[in-house]
Design a protein around this motif. Sequence first.
Motif, PDB file in Angstrom:
ATOM      1  N   VAL A  10     -14.709  40.527 -24.719  1.00  0.00           N
ATOM      2  CA  VAL A  10     -15.681  39.684 -24.415  1.00  0.00           C
ATOM      3  C   VAL A  10     -16.375  39.894 -23.000  1.00  0.00           C
ATOM      4  CG1 VAL A  10     -16.178  37.105 -24.261  1.00  0.00           C
ATOM      5  CG2 VAL A  10     -14.102  37.845 -25.943  1.00  0.00           C
ATOM      6  N   GLY A  11     -17.622  40.416 -23.271  1.00  0.00           N
ATOM      7  CA  GLY A  11     -18.306  40.771 -21.903  1.00  0.00           C
ATOM      8  C   GLY A  11     -18.798  42.050 -22.049  1.00  0.00           C
ATOM      9  N   GLY A  12     -20.204  42.111 -22.406  1.00  0.00           N
ATOM     10  CA  GLY A  12     -20.702  43.452 -22.266  1.00  0.00           C
ATOM     11  C   GLY A  12     -21.368  43.945 -21.059  1.00  0.00           C
ATOM     12  N   GLY A  13     -21.153  43.506 -20.035  1.00  0.00           N
ATOM     13  CA  GLY A  13     -21.882  43.874 -18.719  1.00  0.00           C
ATOM     14  C   GLY A  13     -21.661  45.500 -18.469  1.00  0.00           C
ATOM     15  N   LEU A  14     -20.602  45.702 -17.536  1.00  0.00           N
ATOM     16  CA  LEU A  14     -20.326  47.071 -17.300  1.00  0.00           C
ATOM     17  C   LEU A  14     -18.634  47.309 -17.359  1.00  0.00           C
ATOM     18  CD1 LEU A  14     -22.506  47.395 -13.883  1.00  0.00           C
ATOM     19  CD2 LEU A  14     -22.942  48.266 -16.210  1.00  0.00           C
ATOM     20  N   ASN A  15     -17.847  46.349 -16.969  1.00  0.00           N
ATOM     21  CA  ASN A  15     -16.499  46.718 -17.149  1.00  0.00           C
ATOM     22  C   ASN A  15     -16.133  46.932 -18.629  1.00  0.00           C
ATOM     23  OD1 ASN A  15     -15.951  46.802 -14.338  1.00  0.00           O
ATOM     24  ND2 ASN A  15     -16.325  44.552 -14.191  1.00  0.00           N
ATOM     25  N   GLY A  16     -16.778  45.886 -19.547  1.00  0.00           N
ATOM     26  CA  GLY A  16     -16.359  45.590 -20.727  1.00  0.00           C
ATOM     27  C   GLY A  16     -16.761  47.014 -21.559  1.00  0.00           C
ATOM     28  N   PRO A  17     -18.056  47.658 -21.412  1.00  0.00           N
ATOM     29  CA  PRO A  17     -18.170  49.059 -22.015  1.00  0.00           C
ATOM     30  C   PRO A  17     -17.331  50.195 -21.365  1.00  0.00           C
ATOM     31  CG  PRO A  17     -20.314  47.776 -21.780  1.00  0.00           C
ATOM     32  CD  PRO A  17     -19.233  46.934 -20.978  1.00  0.00           C
ATOM     33  N   ALA A  18     -17.052  50.026 -20.117  1.00  0.00           N
ATOM     34  CA  ALA A  18     -16.154  51.049 -19.557  1.00  0.00           C
ATOM     35  C   ALA A  18     -14.919  50.982 -20.077  1.00  0.00           C
ATOM     36  CB  ALA A  18     -16.185  50.923 -18.066  1.00  0.00           C
ATOM     37  N   LEU A  19     -14.173  49.857 -20.386  1.00  0.00           N
ATOM     38  CA  LEU A  19     -12.961  49.622 -21.024  1.00  0.00           C
ATOM     39  C   LEU A  19     -12.885  50.054 -22.529  1.00  0.00           C
ATOM     40  CD1 LEU A  19      -9.950  48.828 -20.803  1.00  0.00           C
ATOM     41  CD2 LEU A  19     -10.523  46.598 -21.320  1.00  0.00           C
ATOM     42  N   ALA A  20     -14.012  49.622 -23.187  1.00  0.00           N
ATOM     43  CA  ALA A  20     -14.254  50.049 -24.625  1.00  0.00           C
ATOM     44  C   ALA A  20     -14.217  51.545 -24.776  1.00  0.00           C
ATOM     45  CB  ALA A  20     -15.222  49.562 -24.959  1.00  0.00           C
ATOM     46  N   LEU A  21     -14.741  52.429 -23.837  1.00  0.00           N
ATOM     47  CA  LEU A  21     -15.050  53.827 -23.921  1.00  0.00           C
ATOM     48  C   LEU A  21     -13.699  54.523 -23.606  1.00  0.00           C
ATOM     49  CD1 LEU A  21     -18.584  54.168 -22.255  1.00  0.00           C
ATOM     50  CD2 LEU A  21     -17.948  54.759 -24.649  1.00  0.00           C
ATOM     51  N   ALA A  22     -12.905  53.910 -22.556  1.00  0.00           N
ATOM     52  CA  ALA A  22     -11.554  54.589 -22.363  1.00  0.00           C
ATOM     53  C   ALA A  22     -10.588  54.529 -23.592  1.00  0.00           C
ATOM     54  CB  ALA A  22     -11.141  53.977 -21.112  1.00  0.00           C
ATOM     55  N   LEU A  23     -10.606  53.193 -23.925  1.00  0.00           N
ATOM     56  CA  LEU A  23      -9.701  52.783 -25.257  1.00  0.00           C
ATOM     57  C   LEU A  23     -10.148  53.761 -26.350  1.00  0.00           C
ATOM     58  CD1 LEU A  23      -9.380  49.032 -24.658  1.00  0.00           C
ATOM     59  CD2 LEU A  23      -7.730  50.718 -24.024  1.00  0.00           C
TER      60      LEU A  23
END
Length: 409
Positions: A10-23
């Motif tokens: 939940v949260g699509g700023g910067l940390n959210g997308p970074a985590l999504a890409l890594a996973l």
Amino acid sequence: MEHDTDILIVGGGLNGPALALALAQNGLRVKVVDARPAPARANAGFDGRAYSLALGSKRLLSVIGVWPRIAEQAQPILEIKASDGHAGQGAAPFFLHFDHTEIEEGPMGFMVEDRHLYAAFLAAMADAPGITLLSGQAVVAQEVSAQGAKVTLASGEVLSARLLVGCDGRQSGVAQRAGITRTGWDYGQTALVTALNHSLPHNGIAHQFFMPEGPLAILPLPGGNRSSIVWSEQTDRANAINALGDADYLNALRPRFGDFLGDISLAGTRFTYPLNLTLANSFTAERLALVGDAAHGVHPIAGQGLNLGLRDVGALAEVLIEAARRGEDIGAADVLDRYQQWRRFDVTSLALGMDAVNKLFSNDNPILRLGRDLGMGAIGAMPGLRRRFMRTAAGLEGSLPRLLQGQPI
């Protein structure tokens, strides 16, 4: 229990997308729920907002495929100069000077505009199998059980996952709905943030000028004659300055800014941000983890907010991916405890360290002023200590996740 996805962010700023890409790069299915419409932010023009990315953060972005998309828009930070003084009187004789040539790894950090960084994340997610972005969708409810987590969107749609991650800022709804409380205090300061054009080139040098009312950071942007500023003032004074027209705003800034970059003019939108310290009392709960500002909000005095969040990203991604490879339940309490134990001490110590620096410098006590000026002079005169400070600022010290070392998980 069947789940829509492995991890729900939940949260699509910067940390959210970074985590999504890594996973996702390691085979996990991820959904990102962003309350803001993504295209509007990705296509925005220059507004002056920019981030200071430490070298360790740049390494993480390289591994997850984002850095190549923004490398040409990044401004290397080649030097950092920090000094103490009063508005209109110039800097004290003792100051800190960090030059990137003193460390082998390269520039200590990079300045990247928000619009470029977010657009790069958006494009990378669109190209990544395993990531679904739900843009313009708000979460209104959540529940967890031994089997997983569910959230309800404003549209009425219900999503389920093995793990819920809150990347939704200092007022995190994910944390609040989980009953996670926060500890912190207000600084009585507000940051005035904008971008400036200046007639002389910045030469890749970042400046931090400490004044009794609060620090002024001048951060180089691409192009050579444009900088971002983070100007901290006592809140009443900051509100009065922000209410001024552009010409009077610049007149209030000039005594603090000085003339070392020549004539200045506004180049971006003006923003204000109240400054406080806020730490979640737990970074995890049942089937839930917090990342970035949802876990910790710190003073911008060293530009470490996003960098701290990306360290969270690196640590949580490493914990979850290694757990999945071992066949563990990625949402289990013992798995999430590894993340909390890894990050909580680092975050708390850095947050309190920045808090102490702000309190030490945001006053005009002559004894403290003499002590801090002598201290900066001593650090500047000791190459080994100076180099240690530089490596810390570059995000190269401490227990680093593999992504921040530039290594895949």
